[in-house]
Design an enzyme around this catalytic site. Structure first.
Site, PDB file in Angstrom:
ATOM      1  N   THR B  54       0.773  -1.060  -0.057  1.00 20.47           N
ATOM      2  CA  THR B  54       0.039   0.117   0.043  1.00 20.47           C
ATOM      3  C   THR B  54       0.997   1.225  -0.151  1.00 20.47           C
ATOM      4  O   THR B  54       0.560   2.294  -0.759  1.00 20.47           O
ATOM      5  CB  THR B  54      -0.731  -0.166   1.236  1.00 20.47           C
ATOM      6  OG1 THR B  54      -1.739  -1.126   1.277  1.00 20.47           O
ATOM      7  CG2 THR B  54      -1.856   1.114   1.260  1.00 20.47           C
ATOM      8  N   LYS B  82       6.833  10.378  21.339  1.00 22.34           N
ATOM      9  CA  LYS B  82       6.686  11.128  22.626  1.00 22.34           C
ATOM     10  C   LYS B  82       5.168  11.416  23.182  1.00 22.34           C
ATOM     11  O   LYS B  82       5.028  12.168  23.908  1.00 22.34           O
ATOM     12  CB  LYS B  82       7.414  12.515  22.015  1.00 22.34           C
ATOM     13  CG  LYS B  82       8.750  12.578  21.355  1.00 22.34           C
ATOM     14  CD  LYS B  82       9.230  13.760  20.775  1.00 22.34           C
ATOM     15  CE  LYS B  82      10.419  13.553  20.389  1.00 22.34           C
ATOM     16  NZ  LYS B  82      10.901  14.869  19.526  1.00 22.34           N
TER      17      LYS B  82
END
Lengths: 170, 309
Positions: B54, B82
């Site tokens: 894809t 994060k």
């Protein structure tokens, strides 16, 4: 929050505030909303779904498992000082489809209506699918489409037909 | 086609699908005609899950249209690590790119992300949810090989978790297609998918636990991988998976015109001996990802962009 078992209060609920089945003994309110004909045992879910927990000083009366001609056992919730709008109460149709809403002013019922099934409910239920994006930390509120026999998450498509009350976002 | 984003195949009408497939056929016939069509346009790739076909076919498609890509890279090397939300990530990257392609492990991720961006967002897979661009290349392959009307298709394997299956099944309700779903009981279509299919096209849907009874009637057999991790133990997996593998012997009962498809990657559900036969269309299917995604990007960049036509 004033709690009552519906039996030991003065019989001043009367027909005008949701005591049409038997003499109802939950305190009469001066002005506000009476939610009557709630299925027995669902009163606390009604409060949860409305986001009312007494923390803002609301004066509440709750009767649970009160004898009722229509429902055998019913719950009744009275909210003093707050007139709930049709949009606010329609979501109750998911857990209390037979509920009747009485708007009270100066001890008189000035408006009485049923709850209608809304097309969508926002920010009330949590999706039970742990793989759904709404269950993470994203800044998104839940949204469910209301089907004839259940609800469906607008994000992941999960359909819930039973125990919808267990999805109430508390 | 007038859509801001491509989130699920459910949003596509027959006319929408035909617009994409017709455009893909034009591009397929003469790719050089669109070689500079989207020069200086950038496609943002946000893949929160691994992808080979894809991702690479989107990248190829954008480059063959004269544009380029900006890639978020792996989750491990990005700000997601994060703790950044998807909503923030897409809002930042939409400032860099003219359109976004998103793959994410959570169902509904593309729906939510599309609420935060103005550039076109194409869903490249959201958990067990939807994979509409795969569906369009599947439909393109079916149209090329068997036609989309008066179609009898068998869809076999992991129907419970396979997002390509769900997306394809929804899209086929737009056509005169009889759909036979073949799977072990534990991997049947999710009830919500069955609910929708019955709402859309109840008469055209049948579920089976064996390929045998439907194989002779099929024009197309769409095979998907049964994953080992869906079973409690290896023995159970081997027993079940073995019943949903096909080889030359299986195909003795099939029509000579049968087309076999697979979204890939395959493990052992299609015997390699079938690869060289006229039945096999799965590599062609993978290659079709490029013209179909070129067509999609072309259509969405025209609509969402500066109207360069």
């Amino acid at each position: 929050m004033a709690m009552s078992d519906g039996r030991d209060e003065p019989a001043n609920g009367g027909d005008s505030q949701g005591g049409d089945d038997h003499q109802l003994r939950v305190s009469k309110i001066r002005s506000g909303t009476v939610i009557d004909h709630v299925r027995g045992g669902q009163a606390l879910n009604v409060l949860a779904i409305l986001g009312i927990d007494g923390s803002e000083g609301e004066e509440l009366s709750v009767g649970m498992n009160v004898p009722s001609d229509r429902l055998a056992r019913k719950d009744i919730v009275k909210v003093e000082g707050r007139e709930l709008s049709q949009d606010e109460v329609d979501v109750l149709s998911l857990i209390a489809p037979d509920a009747t809403i009485n708007i009270v002013r100066d001890y008189e019922v000035i408006e009485k209506h049923r709850v209608d099934r809304p097309e969508i409910v926002d920010d009330v239920l949590s999706c039970p699918n742990t793989g759904c994006i709404t269950t993470g930390d994203e800044p998104v509120t839940s949204q469910f489409e209301v089907l004839d026999d259940g609800v469906r998450c607008a994000y992941c498509g999960t359909i819930v037909r039973e125990e919808i009350a267990s999805l109430i976002d508390t | 086609m007038r859509h801001d984003h491509l989130i699920t195949s459910k949003q596509l009408s027959r006319a929408d699908i035909e617009t994409v497939l017709d455009r893909a056929a034009e591009i397929d016939a003469d790719p050089s005609a669109v070689a500079d069509r989207h020069a200086n346009r950038l496609l943002g790739l946000l893949f929160f899950e691994p992808s080979t076909r894809t991702k690479m076919s989107f990248e190829t498609a954008m480059k063959r249209l004269g544009g380029d890509v900006v890639d978020m890279g792996s989750v491990e090397s990005s700000s997601v690590k994060k703790g950044e939300t998807l909503a923030d990530t897409v809002r930042v990257i939409e400032g860099y790119a003219d359109a976004l392609v998103l793959r994410h492990p959570k169902q509904g991720a593309a729906t939510m992300a599309s609420e935060f961006v103005d550039v076109p967002l194409l869903n490249a897979g959201d958990g067990a949810g939807h994979h509409p661009t795969q569906t369009l290349l599947d439909l393109y392959t079916i149209r090329e090989n068997a036609g989309l009307d008066d179609l009898t298709i068998g869809i076999m394997g992991d129907l419970k978790y396979g997002r390509t299956v769900h997306s394809l099944a929804y899209a086929l309700t737009n056509f005169d297609a009889r759909q036979h779903f073949v799977s072990p009981e534990s991997l049947q279509l999710p009830r919500e998918v069955v609910y929708d299919l019955h709402q859309a096209d109840g008469a055209g849907i049948r579920e089976h636990d064996s390929l045998e009874e439907v194989l002779p009637s099929l024009d197309v057999l769409y095979v998907t991988r049964i994953q080992r991790e869906r079973f409690p133990d290896e023995q159970e997996y081997q027993k079940v998976a073995g019943e949903y593998q096909i080889d030359m012997e299986t195909l003795e009962a099939a029509s000579d015109d049968l087309t076999i498809m697979h979204p890939l990657p395959r493990v052992d559900e299609i015997a390699p001996a079938i690869d060289e036969t006229e039945y096999a269309a799965y590599f062609e299917q993978a290659h079709n990802g490029v013209p179909v995604r070129m067509a999609l990007l072309d259509l969405f960049l025209q609509e969402g962009g500066d109207g360069d036509e």
